[in-house]
Design an enzyme around this catalytic site. Structure first.
Site, PDB file in Angstrom:
ATOM      1  N   ARG A  70      48.736  25.908  30.600  1.00  0.00           N
ATOM      2  CA  ARG A  70      48.123  24.958  31.770  1.00  0.00           C
ATOM      3  C   ARG A  70      46.778  25.750  32.134  1.00  0.00           C
ATOM      4  O   ARG A  70      46.489  26.928  32.139  1.00  0.00           O
ATOM      5  CB  ARG A  70      48.899  24.961  33.092  1.00  0.00           C
ATOM      6  CG  ARG A  70      49.973  24.317  32.899  1.00  0.00           C
ATOM      7  CD  ARG A  70      50.753  24.235  34.354  1.00  0.00           C
ATOM      8  NE  ARG A  70      51.953  23.556  34.451  1.00  0.00           N
ATOM      9  CZ  ARG A  70      52.013  22.225  34.677  1.00  0.00           C
ATOM     10  NH1 ARG A  70      50.882  21.399  35.034  1.00  0.00           N
ATOM     11  NH2 ARG A  70      53.021  21.516  34.761  1.00  0.00           N
ATOM     12  N   LYS A  74      44.602  31.851  35.812  1.00  0.00           N
ATOM     13  CA  LYS A  74      44.185  32.398  36.882  1.00  0.00           C
ATOM     14  C   LYS A  74      44.756  33.844  37.074  1.00  0.00           C
ATOM     15  O   LYS A  74      45.736  34.145  36.562  1.00  0.00           O
ATOM     16  CB  LYS A  74      44.938  31.488  38.053  1.00  0.00           C
ATOM     17  CG  LYS A  74      44.440  31.732  39.502  1.00  0.00           C
ATOM     18  CD  LYS A  74      43.322  30.891  39.962  1.00  0.00           C
ATOM     19  CE  LYS A  74      42.773  31.325  41.149  1.00  0.00           C
ATOM     20  NZ  LYS A  74      41.902  32.424  41.274  1.00  0.00           N
ATOM     21  N   LYS A 110      44.369  37.912  34.014  1.00  0.00           N
ATOM     22  CA  LYS A 110      44.155  39.221  34.649  1.00  0.00           C
ATOM     23  C   LYS A 110      42.855  39.974  34.145  1.00  0.00           C
ATOM     24  O   LYS A 110      42.652  39.982  32.963  1.00  0.00           O
ATOM     25  CB  LYS A 110      45.145  40.119  34.854  1.00  0.00           C
ATOM     26  CG  LYS A 110      45.300  40.994  36.138  1.00  0.00           C
ATOM     27  CD  LYS A 110      45.883  40.178  37.260  1.00  0.00           C
ATOM     28  CE  LYS A 110      45.712  40.896  38.652  1.00  0.00           C
ATOM     29  NZ  LYS A 110      46.377  40.414  39.461  1.00  0.00           N
TER      30      LYS A 110
HETATM   31  P1  NAD Z   1      43.726  46.915  48.054  1.00  0.00           P
HETATM   32  O1  NAD Z   1      42.839  47.657  47.099  1.00  0.00           O
HETATM   33  O2  NAD Z   1      43.224  46.145  48.962  1.00  0.00           O
HETATM   34  O3  NAD Z   1      44.891  47.976  48.464  1.00  0.00           O
HETATM   35  C1  NAD Z   1      45.612  48.791  47.972  1.00  0.00           C
HETATM   36  C2  NAD Z   1      45.901  50.087  48.835  1.00  0.00           C
HETATM   37  O4  NAD Z   1      46.969  50.994  48.427  1.00  0.00           O
HETATM   38  C3  NAD Z   1      44.729  50.660  49.321  1.00  0.00           C
HETATM   39  O5  NAD Z   1      44.834  51.005  50.816  1.00  0.00           O
HETATM   40  C4  NAD Z   1      44.910  52.169  48.468  1.00  0.00           C
HETATM   41  O6  NAD Z   1      44.084  53.161  49.428  1.00  0.00           O
HETATM   42  C5  NAD Z   1      46.451  52.442  48.647  1.00  0.00           C
HETATM   43  N1  NAD Z   1      46.828  53.110  47.539  1.00  0.00           N
HETATM   44  C6  NAD Z   1      46.088  53.485  46.324  1.00  0.00           C
HETATM   45  N2  NAD Z   1      46.897  54.313  45.578  1.00  0.00           N
HETATM   46  C7  NAD Z   1      47.903  54.646  46.194  1.00  0.00           C
HETATM   47  C8  NAD Z   1      49.078  55.336  46.108  1.00  0.00           C
HETATM   48  N3  NAD Z   1      48.995  56.337  45.075  1.00  0.00           N
HETATM   49  N4  NAD Z   1      50.022  55.655  47.325  1.00  0.00           N
HETATM   50  C9  NAD Z   1      50.140  54.973  48.125  1.00  0.00           C
HETATM   51  N5  NAD Z   1      49.077  53.855  48.490  1.00  0.00           N
HETATM   52  C10 NAD Z   1      47.916  53.883  47.630  1.00  0.00           C
HETATM   53  O7  NAD Z   1      44.708  46.132  47.032  1.00  0.00           O
HETATM   54  P2  NAD Z   1      45.534  44.832  47.077  1.00  0.00           P
HETATM   55  O8  NAD Z   1      44.666  43.841  47.068  1.00  0.00           O
HETATM   56  O9  NAD Z   1      46.181  45.070  48.622  1.00  0.00           O
HETATM   57  O10 NAD Z   1      46.542  44.974  46.099  1.00  0.00           O
HETATM   58  C11 NAD Z   1      47.758  45.877  46.307  1.00  0.00           C
HETATM   59  C12 NAD Z   1      48.787  45.363  45.347  1.00  0.00           C
HETATM   60  O11 NAD Z   1      49.187  43.886  45.504  1.00  0.00           O
HETATM   61  C13 NAD Z   1      48.455  45.455  43.848  1.00  0.00           C
HETATM   62  O12 NAD Z   1      49.583  45.677  43.052  1.00  0.00           O
HETATM   63  C14 NAD Z   1      47.811  43.993  43.660  1.00  0.00           C
HETATM   64  O13 NAD Z   1      48.103  43.981  42.160  1.00  0.00           O
HETATM   65  C15 NAD Z   1      49.077  43.208  44.380  1.00  0.00           C
HETATM   66  N6  NAD Z   1      48.461  41.645  44.610  1.00  0.00           N
HETATM   67  C16 NAD Z   1      47.500  41.696  45.521  1.00  0.00           C
HETATM   68  C17 NAD Z   1      46.869  40.295  45.704  1.00  0.00           C
HETATM   69  C18 NAD Z   1      45.703  39.972  46.562  1.00  0.00           C
HETATM   70  O14 NAD Z   1      45.669  38.963  46.882  1.00  0.00           O
HETATM   71  N7  NAD Z   1      44.884  40.968  46.681  1.00  0.00           N
HETATM   72  C19 NAD Z   1      47.606  39.265  45.288  1.00  0.00           C
HETATM   73  C20 NAD Z   1      48.830  39.368  44.588  1.00  0.00           C
HETATM   74  C21 NAD Z   1      49.394  40.734  44.352  1.00  0.00           C
END
Ligand code: NAD
Length: 476
Positions: A70, A74, A110
């Protein structure tokens, strides 16, 4: 800290094993399962940028397209020091399954760039982002109809605005240029509610779980969310919003917050906003005055709590710590926080896992709404809001005339208010998370050999993807 975790399978292999487990419950035409599983394309770039030290630095990044069944495809762009091709491919695959689970009509992609954003100034990050975007646009890996990035770890709305602006400069005649990326600031074509969307989706997923007593029983949980305890790993975009909403709106107590430099513990409940403000000011949790500090943050995943929410990195619950995990319910706000081996062990112990491809799908759901907004060139609610208000007024008037009594001020306001963009986004997200949960739960309960929600979610996704391949004639 992810390096502490023993990884016998790579992230991508781990995702593939989870998909294989679900494929065993389906009878797809020969070859189709391989086609669905395989990553279709990976684009690698290396590019130079002159930084504030006067030197030219070379950066390396990827954009993987897992499945273009599709279009557009994204998926977010991740900025992290350890990101690699395997990780980007795994995350792209999860996007394919995630979009199918929540009925977002996109394929999976990604991106990743090897960089620690903390090491650069904002203007350096802007120059690096614009150059990276330029490479991806040139290679055909960003466009409103083909490939639409979004934020992920280490990126946010500023990076998305710079990407949109770079695309517009290169394609000034594309009237849909704003739709080339989502997660933009509202003033730059974004949508209200996108920044909080993934965390909000995690909250809606947990609420829906708590509306299913038969599922709660699987985790030996009962009652409401009020006073349930939770430990959150990663207080970034996703973890912060999930924790904040669960505390403020559902009465959950966050008793542990794990960050990159350690963890904070307070059995009476941490003040999420204060911790977040502290991180913003000091860069980490170390030194936070109002809670117990533990240097080995990852060990706090093993705390007793009702709901464990890993919201940081992949492979955090792995063979080396899975036996000590005590939470009966784990909600994967991050992508891939549990390895395949650990997932098997948790299943055997009866720990309930709401899987990433469902639990963190709120972000892509609202990204889809943003993309529709960009293509339709109009804010949601703009045409109908006042009509709704007017109809509400008539209903109040009719009620008062018929009963001879007046409606209370609060009820009057509620009946008379028309839905604005934020209300519509939340409604669409809530509906999506509930609907998807119900589909997953139904598959789970309809087949005794499907032993966890992850496999059920993958079965839901694979069936939809296979149907698209077959019905669109892509598969002979
Ligand atoms: P972000 O960068 O905003 O936050 C990540 C947080 O994790 C930060 O506060 C960082 O300091 C902390 N961190 C880093 N290493 C760490 C460790 N070893 N132990 C504990 N904390 C640690 O990222 P995000 O956007 O919140 O993404 C977090 C997860 O969610 C990722 O796996 C990402 O793929 C997933 N995700 C994000 C979104 C989105 O819309 N942002 C959507 C779907 C999934």
């Amino acid at each position: 800290m992810s390096s502490n975790a023993k990884k016998s399978l790579s992230f991508n292999q781990s995702v593939e094993r989870m998909v294989d487990r679900a494929l065993a419950h389906l009878d797809l035409p020969p070859g189709l399962s391989d086609q669905i599983k395989v990553c279709n394309e990976v684009f690698q770039v290396q590019f130079p940028v002159k930084l504030n030290d006067g030197k030219v630095h070379v950066f390396k990044g990827w954009r993987a397209v897992h499945s273009g069944h599709r279009l557009p495809v994204k998926g977010g762009i991740r900025y992290a020091p350890h990101v690699n091709q395997d990780e980007v491919e795994a995350l792209a695959a999860l996007m394919t399954y995630k979009c199918a689970i929540v009925d977002v009509p996109f394929g999976g992609s990604k991106g990743g760039l090897i960089i620690n954003p903390r090491d650069y100034t904002t203007d350096e990050i802007e120059r690096i982002t614009r150059r990276f975007a330029n490479e991806l646009i040139d290679g055909g890996y960003i466009s409103p109809s083909g490939n639409v990035p979004a934020p992920d770890m280490g990126t946010g709305e500023s990076e998305m605005a710079w990407i949109a602006d770079t695309y517009r400069a290169l394609h000034p005649d594309d009237i849909n240029h704003l739709g080339c990326v989502t997660g933009k600031p509202v003033a730059a074509g974004g949508i209200r509610g996108r920044t909080e969307a993934t965390g909000r989706g995690v909250q809606y997923a947990i609420r829906e779980f708590f509306r299913h007593p038969e599922d709660m029983k699987l985790a030996n949980l009962e009652g409401s969310l009020e006073d349930k305890t939770s430990v959150v790993q990663g207080l970034g975009n996703v973890g912060y919003h999930a924790a904040k909403f669960l505390v403020e709106e559902d009465g959950v107590k966050i008793i542990g917050i794990i960050e990159w430099d350690g963890a904070l513990i307070d059995e009476d409940g941490l003040n999420v906003q204060k911790v977040r403000d502290y991180i913003d000011e000091h860069g980490g949790v170390k030194g936070y005055p109002d809670a117990k500090y533990v240097e080995d943050g990852r060990s706090c995943l093993e705390m007793e709590c009702d709901i464990l929410i890993p919201a940081a990195l992949e492979s955090q619950i792995a063979s080396d710590n899975v036996d000590r995990i005590k939470a009966p319910l784990i909600v994967e706000a991050a992508n891939g926080p549990i390895t395949y081996e650990a997932d098997q062990a948790l299943r055997q112990r009866g720990v309930v896992v709401l899987p990433d491809a469902y639990a963190n799908a709120g972000g892509v759901t609202v990204s889809y709404f943003e993309w529709i907004k960009n293509l339709s060139h109009i804010r949601f609610g703009r045409m109908g809001r006042r009509v709704d208000e007017w109809r509400g007024k008539l209903i109040v008037q009719a009620l008062e005339e018929l009963t001879g009594k007046s409606v209370s001020a609060q009820l009057r306001t509620e009946i008379q208010s028309g839905a604005d963009e934020l209300a519509l986004v939340r409604s669409g997200l809530d509906d999506t998370m509930r609907q998807a949960y119900q589909e997953i739960s139904e598959v789970y309960h309809s087949n005794d050999s499907i032993q966890n929600f992850r496999t059920a979610a993958m079965v839901v996704a694979l069936k939809k993807i296979a149907t698209t391949y077959i019905e669109f004639g892509i598969w002979p």
